[in-house]
Design an enzyme around this catalytic site. Structure first.
Site, PDB file in Angstrom:
ATOM      1  CD  GLU A 210      33.458 -33.996   0.074  1.00 26.20           C
ATOM      2  OE1 GLU A 210      33.141 -35.118  -0.343  1.00 26.20           O
ATOM      3  OE2 GLU A 210      34.608 -33.547  -0.048  1.00 26.20           O
ATOM      4  CB  CYS A 244      27.308 -40.017   0.017  1.00 24.26           C
ATOM      5  SG  CYS A 244      28.824 -40.176   0.957  1.00 24.26           S
TER       6      CYS A 244
HETATM    7  P1  NAD Z   1      19.933 -32.454   3.932  1.00 28.39           P
HETATM    8  O1  NAD Z   1      18.484 -32.400   3.606  1.00 28.39           O
HETATM    9  O2  NAD Z   1      20.368 -32.653   5.336  1.00 28.39           O
HETATM   10  O3  NAD Z   1      20.588 -31.132   3.336  1.00 28.39           O
HETATM   11  C1  NAD Z   1      21.933 -30.830   3.548  1.00 28.39           C
HETATM   12  C2  NAD Z   1      22.057 -29.445   4.121  1.00 28.39           C
HETATM   13  O4  NAD Z   1      21.573 -28.511   3.176  1.00 28.39           O
HETATM   14  C3  NAD Z   1      21.259 -29.265   5.394  1.00 28.39           C
HETATM   15  O5  NAD Z   1      22.076 -28.690   6.375  1.00 28.39           O
HETATM   16  C4  NAD Z   1      20.104 -28.344   4.979  1.00 28.39           C
HETATM   17  O6  NAD Z   1      19.744 -27.441   5.995  1.00 28.39           O
HETATM   18  C5  NAD Z   1      20.665 -27.606   3.787  1.00 28.39           C
HETATM   19  N1  NAD Z   1      19.642 -27.229   2.822  1.00 28.39           N
HETATM   20  C6  NAD Z   1      18.629 -28.000   2.371  1.00 28.39           C
HETATM   21  N2  NAD Z   1      17.908 -27.341   1.450  1.00 28.39           N
HETATM   22  C7  NAD Z   1      18.491 -26.132   1.303  1.00 28.39           C
HETATM   23  C8  NAD Z   1      18.212 -24.985   0.491  1.00 28.39           C
HETATM   24  N3  NAD Z   1      17.182 -24.939  -0.353  1.00 28.39           N
HETATM   25  N4  NAD Z   1      19.044 -23.912   0.598  1.00 28.39           N
HETATM   26  C9  NAD Z   1      20.093 -23.940   1.460  1.00 28.39           C
HETATM   27  N5  NAD Z   1      20.381 -24.989   2.251  1.00 28.39           N
HETATM   28  C10 NAD Z   1      19.595 -26.060   2.185  1.00 28.39           C
HETATM   29  O7  NAD Z   1      20.671 -33.599   3.145  1.00 28.39           O
HETATM   30  P2  NAD Z   1      20.412 -34.205   1.702  1.00 28.39           P
HETATM   31  O8  NAD Z   1      20.744 -33.203   0.689  1.00 28.39           O
HETATM   32  O9  NAD Z   1      19.138 -34.926   1.660  1.00 28.39           O
HETATM   33  O10 NAD Z   1      21.590 -35.291   1.814  1.00 28.39           O
HETATM   34  C11 NAD Z   1      21.612 -36.414   1.038  1.00 28.39           C
HETATM   35  C12 NAD Z   1      22.558 -36.187  -0.119  1.00 28.39           C
HETATM   36  O11 NAD Z   1      23.839 -35.867   0.386  1.00 28.39           O
HETATM   37  C13 NAD Z   1      22.736 -37.416  -0.960  1.00 28.39           C
HETATM   38  O12 NAD Z   1      22.789 -37.025  -2.300  1.00 28.39           O
HETATM   39  C14 NAD Z   1      24.078 -37.966  -0.513  1.00 28.39           C
HETATM   40  O13 NAD Z   1      24.710 -38.734  -1.490  1.00 28.39           O
HETATM   41  C15 NAD Z   1      24.818 -36.699  -0.209  1.00 28.39           C
HETATM   42  N6  NAD Z   1      25.877 -36.924   0.755  1.00 28.39           N
HETATM   43  C16 NAD Z   1      27.155 -36.775   0.323  1.00 28.39           C
HETATM   44  C17 NAD Z   1      28.205 -37.023   1.197  1.00 28.39           C
HETATM   45  C18 NAD Z   1      29.629 -36.877   0.746  1.00 28.39           C
HETATM   46  O14 NAD Z   1      30.488 -36.920   1.598  1.00 28.39           O
HETATM   47  N7  NAD Z   1      29.887 -36.712  -0.536  1.00 28.39           N
HETATM   48  C19 NAD Z   1      27.938 -37.420   2.512  1.00 28.39           C
HETATM   49  C20 NAD Z   1      26.625 -37.528   2.920  1.00 28.39           C
HETATM   50  C21 NAD Z   1      25.586 -37.281   2.029  1.00 28.39           C
END
Ligand code: NAD
Length: 491
Positions: A210, A244
């Site tokens: 997602e 998102c």
């Molecule tokens: P985040 O930093 O919370 O990361 C998400 C998860 O990935 C966390 O649990 C984190 O521990 C893990 N993570 C981070 N770096 C990692 C790595 N190198 N290796 C393994 N795991 C790792 O969240 P984010 O990525 O900043 O979230 C924002 C993004 O998520 C935006 O692009 C947003 O559009 C998207 N998003 C999508 C949805 C959806 O339903 N499609 C919902 C919410 C957010």
């Protein structure tokens, strides 16, 4: 042996006992999850306030209400979802039972993101429990207050072995990803999405990703701009733009750009009276890293509304940028903050080209009174979802699959889609041992005559429901003819 390894082993052992499978058990766990939400409302609201400056009512509206709704549907419909699903037969299988049997996948890893720390972590969990799986829940470390609360309270309500919560950052998540799961459900950005998929591929584990991306919002010049701007302003600036499916940028003709700015300004004043900085329903950027990223996106652009900021509070005012160029900094990455660029184009033709030249978005918004134009957008573009004349609301419709396409993700969830996504739909065929003569055509020697029969039997699809309906119709027609005949004779 790492802590993460032990947790996954324990969840697998618990799954192998079969205790997560009975429907009654699943319903009980779902009801416990609902009880957790109801009894922890205040704690959840406090955590969201600390993480993102969300107001209590915002948390209720955008986090817990959706989880409640998903639980209610799952509890009500679970027996129907989990039941065998008969499929169409061929003449060859007409006397057999042919159906799909949903079965749990095993142990699911759910990795949540920080922007809606409860909704994007617990809604997939509803699907995992409903489908009879064990699930390791990994909330985002970035929304640390929510993560800690989840880790502390969830085990008091749910089976601890089947549904453990693991907190931690990148290294803990990477250690989790080294373990073998039966499905990984990840919410977050596309860069990490690729790493997740790579790690899952080592075990041939399927993934749901997602992700996000730039969701365009096309505004037709003939639309009611006042109403359109109310809906867009709400959809963009809720949660400080960290949604998102927030409209990432506006595409419109130059002739309406200034009126759009005026209308959005009116909406900001109405929604966040006096000053968004001090108004309780306006959130904050999650941390300094994202604050600085957003401020650097602003460089070189023309601010039409807002632009004020306070780094110490991670505050950025609702901001609109005008005359933004397609190749500007703002248009290179998902904004994920309270900045709304307006890009002018010559009309719908160019808007479609503009959208199609970029990655497939998670959502595409179209504001128009012209149904033909809306249908054209549907036909000539691609995105996870398309919403006409509103923003975000498709997220609340459980019957609609929520998910991306291409760079915005793969897989889907919500309602029955969550259940199906986290189930294996097993193909089942139960044959009787009689009627062996009917099988002669497939046994050697393979003569022309047998082949001719096989062609008929293989290729003729039988729609049992249709046959049944036709038989009923024939029966009623004969009955009616019989009654009419009797009446005519009596005269
Ligand atoms: P985040 O930093 O919370 O990361 C998400 C998860 O990935 C966390 O649990 C984190 O521990 C893990 N993570 C981070 N770096 C990692 C790595 N190198 N290796 C393994 N795991 C790792 O969240 P984010 O990525 O900043 O979230 C924002 C993004 O998520 C935006 O692009 C947003 O559009 C998207 N998003 C999508 C949805 C959806 O339903 N499609 C919902 C919410 C957010």
């Amino acid at each position: 042996m790492s802590k993460e390894h032990l947790v996954v082993e324990r969840a697998r052992k618990a799954f192998q006992t079969g205790k997560s499978k009975p429907l009654e058990f699943r319903v009980n766990q779902l009801k416990n999850l609902r009880r957790f939400i109801n009894e922890s409302r205040k704690d959840i609201a406090d955590a969201c306030k600390k993480d993102l400056n969300k107001s209590g009512n915002c948390t209720e509206l955008f986090e817990t209400l959706g989880i409640d709704g998903e639980i209610n549907i799952a509890v009500k419909r679970l027996s129907e979802w989990a039941a065998p699903r008969p499929v169409e037969k061929s003449l060859l299988t007409i006397s057999d039972e042919v159906f799909l049997q949903p079965e749990p996948l095993g142990v699911v890893l759910i990795i949540g993101a920080w922007n809606y720390p409860w909704a994007v972590t617990l809604q997939p969990l509803v699907g995992a429990i409903a489908a009879g799986n064990a699930a390791v829940v990994k909330p985002s470390e970035v929304s640390s207050h929510s993560a800690k609360l989840m880790e502390k309270l969830l085990p008091l309500y749910l089976d601890e072995e089947l549904y453990p919560v693991v907190c931690g950052g990148v290294s803990e998540t990477q250690e989790l990803l080294r373990q073998r799961f039966d499905h990984v459900f990840y919410t977050g950005n596309s860069t990490v999405g690729k790493l997740v998929m790579e790690a899952a591929a080592r075990h041939l584990t399927p993934v749901t990703l997602e992700l996000g991306g730039k969701s365009p919002c096309y505004i037709d010049k003939n639309v009611d701009l006042r109403v359109a701007c109310r809906r867009i302003t709400w959809g963009k600036f809720v949660n400080c733009g960290q949604t998102c499916i927030a409209p990432d940028y506006i595409l419109c003709e130059p002739s309406i750009q200034n009126r759009l700015v005026e209308e959005i300004q009116k909406c900001i004043t109405e929604f966040y009276p006096d000053n968004p900085k001090t108004f309780e329903d306006y959130g904050r950027v999650i941390n300094q890293h994202h604050f600085q990223r957003l401020m650097s996106l602003l460089e070189g652009s023309t601010v039409a509304i807002g632009g004020e900021s306070d780094e110490s509070l991670c505050y950025i005012a609702p901001t609109v940028l005008k005359d933004v160029r397609g190749d500007s900094k703002l248009m290179q990455e998902e904004i994920f903050g309270p900045l709304l660029p307006i890009v002018t184009i010559s009309g719908v033709e160019e808007a479609i080209r503009f959208i199609n030249e970029r990655e497939k978005p998670l959502a595409l918004y179209v504001f128009s009174q012209d149904r033909k134009l809306i249908m054209r957008m549907i036909a000539e573009t691609s995105s996870g979802a398309l919403v006409a004349n509103d923003c975000l609301v498709h997220f609340t419709v459980s019957a609609l699959p929520f998910g991306g396409v291409g760079n915005s993700g793969m897989g889907r969830y919500h309602g029955q889609h969550s259940f199906d996504q986290l189930s294996h739909l097993r193909a089942c065929l139960i044959k009787k041992l009689n009627m062996e003569a009917a099988n002669a055509m497939r046994y050697p020697p393979h003569t022309d005559k047998k082949l001719a029969w096989a062609r008929i039997f293989f290729l003729t699809q039988v729609n049992i429901d249709r046959l049944r309906r036709m038989a009923m119709l024939a029966m009623f027609t004969s009955l009616a003819a019989f009654i009419v005949q009797r009446i005519l004779r009596q005269r």
